[in-house]
Design a protein around this motif. Sequence first.
Motif, short mmCIF file in Angstrom:
data_model
loop_
_atom_site.label_atom_id
_atom_site.label_comp_id
_atom_site.label_asym_id
_atom_site.label_seq_id
_atom_site.Cartn_x
_atom_site.Cartn_y
_atom_site.Cartn_z
N SER A 47 -2.92 0.65 6.06
CA SER A 47 -2.17 -0.01 5.04
C SER A 47 -3.40 -1.04 4.11
CB SER A 47 -1.29 -1.37 5.82
OG SER A 47 -0.42 -0.68 6.64
N THR A 49 -4.87 -2.35 0.49
CA THR A 49 -4.37 -3.38 -0.38
C THR A 49 -3.29 -2.75 -1.04
OG1 THR A 49 -6.35 -4.34 -0.46
CG2 THR A 49 -4.67 -4.97 -2.19
N HIS A 110 5.98 -0.16 0.90
CA HIS A 110 4.61 -0.07 0.72
C HIS A 110 4.43 1.24 0.27
CE1 HIS A 110 0.12 -0.15 0.90
NE2 HIS A 110 0.12 -1.26 1.01
N VAL A 196 -1.59 -6.60 -2.02
CA VAL A 196 -0.73 -6.94 -0.92
C VAL A 196 -1.45 -7.93 -0.08
CG1 VAL A 196 0.40 -5.80 0.77
CG2 VAL A 196 0.47 -4.68 -1.25
N ASP A 198 -1.69 -9.26 3.43
CA ASP A 198 -1.32 -9.22 4.65
C ASP A 198 -1.24 -10.52 5.76
OD1 ASP A 198 -0.74 -8.69 7.32
OD2 ASP A 198 -1.77 -6.60 7.18
N GLU A 200 0.41 -11.16 8.77
CA GLU A 200 0.74 -10.91 9.94
C GLU A 200 -0.11 -11.73 11.13
OE1 GLU A 200 2.40 -7.20 12.79
OE2 GLU A 200 0.82 -6.84 11.27
N GLU A 236 8.57 -9.41 -0.54
CA GLU A 236 7.91 -9.15 0.96
C GLU A 236 8.35 -7.59 1.04
OE1 GLU A 236 8.37 -10.90 5.42
OE2 GLU A 236 9.32 -12.06 3.68
N ARG A 241 3.97 -8.58 4.85
CA ARG A 241 2.93 -8.54 3.82
C ARG A 241 3.75 -8.86 2.53
NH1 ARG A 241 1.75 -2.16 4.74
NH2 ARG A 241 3.97 -2.24 5.13
N ASN A 243 3.99 -8.52 -1.59
CA ASN A 243 3.45 -7.72 -2.61
C ASN A 243 3.47 -8.85 -3.84
OD1 ASN A 243 3.04 -4.97 -4.09
ND2 ASN A 243 4.62 -5.85 -5.32
#
Length: 363
Positions: A47, A49, A110, A196, A198, A200, A236, A241, A243
């Motif tokens: 994953s 950017t 994504h 993007v 992240d 998490e 989202e 993530r 955007n």
Amino acid sequence: MEAEKKKTPKAIIVGGSIAGLSCAHALISTGWEVTVIEKSISPPSGSPTGAGLSLEPQAREVINRWLGDPSILHDITLPLTIELHQAVDKEKKTSRLLLRDDNFTYRCAHWTDLHSVIYKALMPDTVLWGHRFLSLCISNDKASVVVKLEVLQTNEIKEVVADLLVAADGSLSMIRHNFIPDHKLRYSGYSAWRGVFDFEEDERSDVILGIKKAYPELGNCLYFDYANGNHCVLFELRKKRLNWIWYFDAPEPNREVGDAGHPTTPHASRSTNMSILDAEVLGLCIKKWGPENLAKALQEFQAVRHPVVSEQVLCSRRMGLLKQGLPISDDDKVFDPCTADTDDCWVIQHRNIPFYECVPTSI
């Protein structure tokens, strides 16, 4: 002669992004042998950017046919059921609702996730990774094309013969330049940063909690924030993530531009959807006319797609100028988010894009 008539037609697609892979699916479904040429050494993984994108219902229906299982696409996307536009006062740190659509029917993914599922649904040897397009030569009878390639890891030069060549190598296409060398890209008048984020591993941070408070409907909402001379987009994606895209008025930058299958300004969520519908219509036209009538199939493809794409590109261009507060013509007043009312805002709503409800796939 009978064997020659039944020979499997072959297509070469230059460009292994979503547009190229979509064309591969569409042509394979009509019985063609397809080879995709891509200069990247290997498929994208993980994953990075990258970027988020949104898919309309019609494009999702097409992709689901290629994948054979609707749950695959559903599992890599999140719903966008709300489209919300608001004006932002940076000094007072307040926002004012401009318009809201609670019947938005898109889903977001994504780029890497969508590319991955479309790629994995192809036969393993369909894409030649690490191959760069060099040139093309059309036969005298225009029945075939010879494509010259370079294998990047070995510098070996190859030649491949096909019945059809598809240019899916972006707005800076070398193939397009071969046929229309004088065509020049035009600067929009503004630039954009995108990425993007992240979160998490940091879901409870002050930054994320602040964003969630300011944008409480993230997870199913496409947000647009406007200020004078710039605006931003936020939605989202799966796996925690965000955007984001920030557009700002600026002189033309002295750097390489982004490269996409459709050089539409990205305000109408159209570019990826256009590429998928391009592929769908191409496949349907070739299936209708057969490989022996390829010229007629391509004529019908142009008759179906050109009016749609033209209107959507022009609409997207107009939306971009309005959102950035740039004049569309000398006589037009600019869009001012600070004073705009609902009547001023309808032109920037996705629902007013030409062919929003349904894109024709035949004449």
